[in-house]
Write an enzyme that holds these catalytic residues in place. Structure first.
Site, PDB file in Angstrom:
ATOM      1  N   HIS A   1      15.497  81.536  -5.223  1.00  0.00           N
ATOM      2  CA  HIS A   1      16.462  82.324  -4.472  1.00  0.00           C
ATOM      3  C   HIS A   1      16.656  83.646  -5.184  1.00  0.00           C
ATOM      4  CE1 HIS A   1      20.053  83.506  -2.305  1.00  0.00           C
ATOM      5  NE2 HIS A   1      19.692  82.638  -1.399  1.00  0.00           N
TER       6      HIS A   1
ATOM      7  N   ASP B   1      17.662  75.408   2.098  1.00  0.00           N
ATOM      8  CA  ASP B   1      16.699  75.095   3.150  1.00  0.00           C
ATOM      9  C   ASP B   1      15.668  74.053   2.756  1.00  0.00           C
ATOM     10  OD1 ASP B   1      17.778  76.448   5.233  1.00  0.00           O
ATOM     11  OD2 ASP B   1      17.044  78.366   4.489  1.00  0.00           O
TER      12      ASP B   1
HETATM   13  N1  ACO Z   1       7.003  78.976  -5.580  1.00  0.00           N
HETATM   14  C1  ACO Z   1       6.267  79.405  -6.639  1.00  0.00           C
HETATM   15  N2  ACO Z   1       6.583  80.486  -7.379  1.00  0.00           N
HETATM   16  C2  ACO Z   1       7.676  81.174  -7.035  1.00  0.00           C
HETATM   17  C3  ACO Z   1       8.494  80.793  -5.950  1.00  0.00           C
HETATM   18  C4  ACO Z   1       8.131  79.651  -5.205  1.00  0.00           C
HETATM   19  N3  ACO Z   1       8.855  79.233  -4.179  1.00  0.00           N
HETATM   20  N4  ACO Z   1       9.526  81.666  -5.827  1.00  0.00           N
HETATM   21  C5  ACO Z   1       9.372  82.567  -6.805  1.00  0.00           C
HETATM   22  N5  ACO Z   1       8.259  82.272  -7.538  1.00  0.00           N
HETATM   23  C6  ACO Z   1       7.805  82.965  -8.756  1.00  0.00           C
HETATM   24  C7  ACO Z   1       7.143  84.298  -8.437  1.00  0.00           C
HETATM   25  O1  ACO Z   1       5.748  84.163  -8.263  1.00  0.00           O
HETATM   26  C8  ACO Z   1       7.503  85.094  -9.656  1.00  0.00           C
HETATM   27  O2  ACO Z   1       6.669  84.676 -10.722  1.00  0.00           O
HETATM   28  P1  ACO Z   1       6.209  85.725 -11.866  1.00  0.00           P
HETATM   29  O3  ACO Z   1       7.478  86.149 -12.552  1.00  0.00           O
HETATM   30  O4  ACO Z   1       5.286  84.956 -12.749  1.00  0.00           O
HETATM   31  O5  ACO Z   1       5.527  86.859 -11.149  1.00  0.00           O
HETATM   32  C9  ACO Z   1       8.917  84.629 -10.002  1.00  0.00           C
HETATM   33  O6  ACO Z   1       8.978  83.279  -9.517  1.00  0.00           O
HETATM   34  C10 ACO Z   1      10.024  85.463  -9.362  1.00  0.00           C
HETATM   35  O7  ACO Z   1       9.773  85.511  -7.967  1.00  0.00           O
HETATM   36  P2  ACO Z   1      10.160  86.736  -7.021  1.00  0.00           P
HETATM   37  O8  ACO Z   1       9.283  86.717  -5.813  1.00  0.00           O
HETATM   38  O9  ACO Z   1      10.198  87.989  -7.827  1.00  0.00           O
HETATM   39  O10 ACO Z   1      11.642  86.362  -6.638  1.00  0.00           O
HETATM   40  P3  ACO Z   1      12.467  86.985  -5.458  1.00  0.00           P
HETATM   41  O11 ACO Z   1      13.874  86.960  -5.896  1.00  0.00           O
HETATM   42  O12 ACO Z   1      11.887  88.296  -5.031  1.00  0.00           O
HETATM   43  O13 ACO Z   1      12.214  85.968  -4.244  1.00  0.00           O
HETATM   44  C11 ACO Z   1      12.422  84.151  -2.761  1.00  0.00           C
HETATM   45  C12 ACO Z   1      13.101  85.004  -3.852  1.00  0.00           C
HETATM   46  C13 ACO Z   1      11.919  85.069  -1.636  1.00  0.00           C
HETATM   47  C14 ACO Z   1      13.461  83.224  -2.160  1.00  0.00           C
HETATM   48  C15 ACO Z   1      11.258  83.357  -3.392  1.00  0.00           C
HETATM   49  O14 ACO Z   1      11.753  82.511  -4.413  1.00  0.00           O
HETATM   50  C16 ACO Z   1      10.481  82.544  -2.362  1.00  0.00           C
HETATM   51  O15 ACO Z   1       9.570  83.092  -1.732  1.00  0.00           O
HETATM   52  N6  ACO Z   1      10.848  81.242  -2.173  1.00  0.00           N
HETATM   53  C17 ACO Z   1      10.212  80.429  -1.177  1.00  0.00           C
HETATM   54  C18 ACO Z   1      10.780  80.752   0.185  1.00  0.00           C
HETATM   55  C19 ACO Z   1      12.195  80.240   0.379  1.00  0.00           C
HETATM   56  O16 ACO Z   1      12.500  79.098   0.106  1.00  0.00           O
HETATM   57  N7  ACO Z   1      13.039  81.109   0.945  1.00  0.00           N
HETATM   58  C20 ACO Z   1      14.415  80.743   1.292  1.00  0.00           C
HETATM   59  C21 ACO Z   1      15.393  81.599   0.556  1.00  0.00           C
HETATM   60  S1  ACO Z   1      17.013  80.955   0.821  1.00  0.00           S
HETATM   61  C22 ACO Z   1      17.491  81.478   2.332  1.00  0.00           C
HETATM   62  O17 ACO Z   1      17.090  82.450   2.879  1.00  0.00           O
HETATM   63  C23 ACO Z   1      18.482  80.614   2.936  1.00  0.00           C
END
Ligand code: ACO
Length: 431
Positions: A307, A365
């Site tokens: 998140h 979610d």
């Molecule tokens: N699976 C694997 N790796 C992940 C995930 C994931 N679900 N989420 C983040 N990471 C990793 C990234 O690759 C990154 O790694 P790095 O530092 O080695 O490059 C690190 O964790 C940080 O990730 P970001 O993308 O920079 O985090 P951001 O805050 O931009 O994204 C998000 C948050 C979009 C929710 C992301 O975690 C994601 O895509 N999750 C899966 C989708 C999801 O569940 N979305 C629902 C959000 S809640 C809602 O809207 C109700």
């Protein structure tokens, strides 16, 4: 502590003082409004990692501590004691209602649950296999073609009625999207039901049979709606605010929020979680998918994990996780293999250094889709469920923004890195 931040431009030697603003909670914010005028700089913050786009009194999140407050009330207390109608009133009106206020609000909403009969024609333009979110974007947007007598956004009474209409009609529009996709007749709302009950009735009843509302399903859906009602300046709410800042029609603004919500990084995650669990299929395949999620060359992410704000634990996830067990056992689905698979995946990820070090916990979610599945709601309706609940938040933020005397159009700046200057070349001379 001085209530300003001093900024020294080491290139020009100029010094400016920027006012430091303090909210009720959260880190102080310094006001950058004068930066360009005085130093000639913009700030660069793609993804808004450190930028407050507005001030707001609706919802507060402390991502480090896992806190979520609606108008100051902790989500845990609202989840335990409140209802969706009460929470909707709270978000829209700043205080919890008295019984009389709640009754009046409930009646007002229920008086606006029907949709104009001509709106039904819009559905006919969609193929049966259209995604219900596509239908939602279209049909909610088309509400802007109605109610011309009450969409003067500068009139507070008009804003109020527009917001109530949006909240009231969303379940009816959503259920009709579903009915259209399965080729069944639309079912009219029944105002004696609760908000969640009415949605279940419109989705699952058919004119030829009596419909019996399941109180377990109704209660579970009501709670999910409470948990999803608002989440401060997320992508969809910010989209509604930005669209609304130009003075656009409120229904069109909500349609823009639905569009932003649809993406798998936001509200589309609940659908993506279930599709991912189906794809994984069996606990024996979990290591493969965990490895894929960690591989930077593989676009796969563990859906429902991570998140932008919560770096401790999503407090809604804790509540919904408990409810998930309850609902599945009450509905007799506790042996659902996907539920077992989800729990195992959660356990593996929570103990894996990749996820632990990046603070990637299950979000709300991760579990909501499992409950929807137990309630018999089809996968492509999951994000629609989210949109129904979040309409309250969108409406509350839209109302808050438009009601501000100093409200201005939202207009971000950019760091231009395209070609500096090019002279036009006639087509026959281009290589
Ligand atoms: N699976 C694997 N790796 C992940 C995930 C994931 N679900 N989420 C983040 N990471 C990793 C990234 O690759 C990154 O790694 P790095 O530092 O080695 O490059 C690190 O964790 C940080 O990730 P970001 O993308 O920079 O985090 P951001 O805050 O931009 O994204 C998000 C948050 C979009 C929710 C992301 O975690 C994601 O895509 N999750 C899966 C989708 C999801 O569940 N979305 C629902 C959000 S809640 C809602 O809207 C109700």
């Amino acid at each position: 502590m001085p209530d300003r931040v001093t900024l020294t431009d080491s290139r020009s030697g100029k010094v400016i003082e920027l006012p430091l603003l303090h909210g009720t909670h959260g880190p102080p914010v310094f006001d950058m409004g004068r930066l360009y005028r005085e130093l000639g700089y913009f700030t660069y913050d793609p993804g808004f990692l450190s930028t407050a786009s507005c001030h707001s009194a609706v919802t507060f999140i402390d991502g480090e501590e896992g806190v979520l407050l609606y108008r100051g009330y902790p989500i845990e207390q609202l989840a335990e004691h409140s209802s969706f109608y009460e929470v909707a009133y709270l978000l829209m009106n700043e205080a919890l209602p008295t019984q009389a206020q709640l009754d009046n609000f409930t009646t007002l909403i229920s008086q606006h649950t029907m949709i104009n009969e001509s709106l039904k024609n819009f559905y006919r333009g969609f193929n049966h296999d259209a995604h219900p979110m596509a239908i939602m974007v279209g049909v909610v947007g088309s509400l802007s073609a109605f109610y011309h007598d009450s969409t003067d956004i500068h009139n507070p009474a008009h804003r109020e009625i527009a917001a109530l209409r949006m909240i009231a009609k969303m379940p009816t529009i959503a259920a009709a999207s579903y009915k259209h996709s399965i080729g069944e007749p639309f079912v009219y709302p029944r105002n004696s039901y609760s908000y969640a009950g009415n949605l279940l009735h419109m989705m699952f009843s058919v004119p030829s049979e009596e419909y019996e509302l399941d109180p377990v399903a109704e209660k579970a859906l009501d709670l999910i709606f409470v948990l999803h009602a608002d989440h401060e300046q997320n992508a969809s709410t910010s989209t509604v605010r930005l669209a609304g800042s130009s003075g656009a029609n409120p229904f069109a603004c909500i349609a823009s929020g639905i569009a932003a919500l649809w993406g798998p990084a936001h509200g589309g995650a609940n659908e993506a979680v279930l599709r991912m669990l189906e794809e994984i299929g069996d606990v024996s395949n979990i290591p493969t998918y965990i490895a894929r999620a960690k591989d930077k060359d593989d676009g796969f992410r563990l859906m429902g994990f991570g998140h932008r704000i919560y770096k401790n634990y999503d407090p809604r996830a804790r509540i919904i996780r408990n409810m998930c067990h309850e609902v599945l056992s009450e509905l007799g689905n506790e042996n659902d293999p996907l539920f077992e698979l989800a729990l195992r995946l959660e356990e593996v990820a929570l103990n894996d250094d990749y996820f632990v070090s990046r603070k990637l916990y299950p979000n709300v979610d991760f579990y909501s889709g499992l409950i929807y599945r137990a309630l018999g709601i089809p996968i492509n309706m999951y994000t629609v469920m989210f949109a129904i609940a979040r309409t309250v938040g969108w409406a509350a933020h839209w109302k808050e923004m438009i009601g501000e005397p100093q409200q201005r159009i939202g207009r971000p700046r950019q760091l231009y890195d395209g070609p500096a200057h090019r002279d036009y070349v006639a087509i026959e001379k281009r290589s």
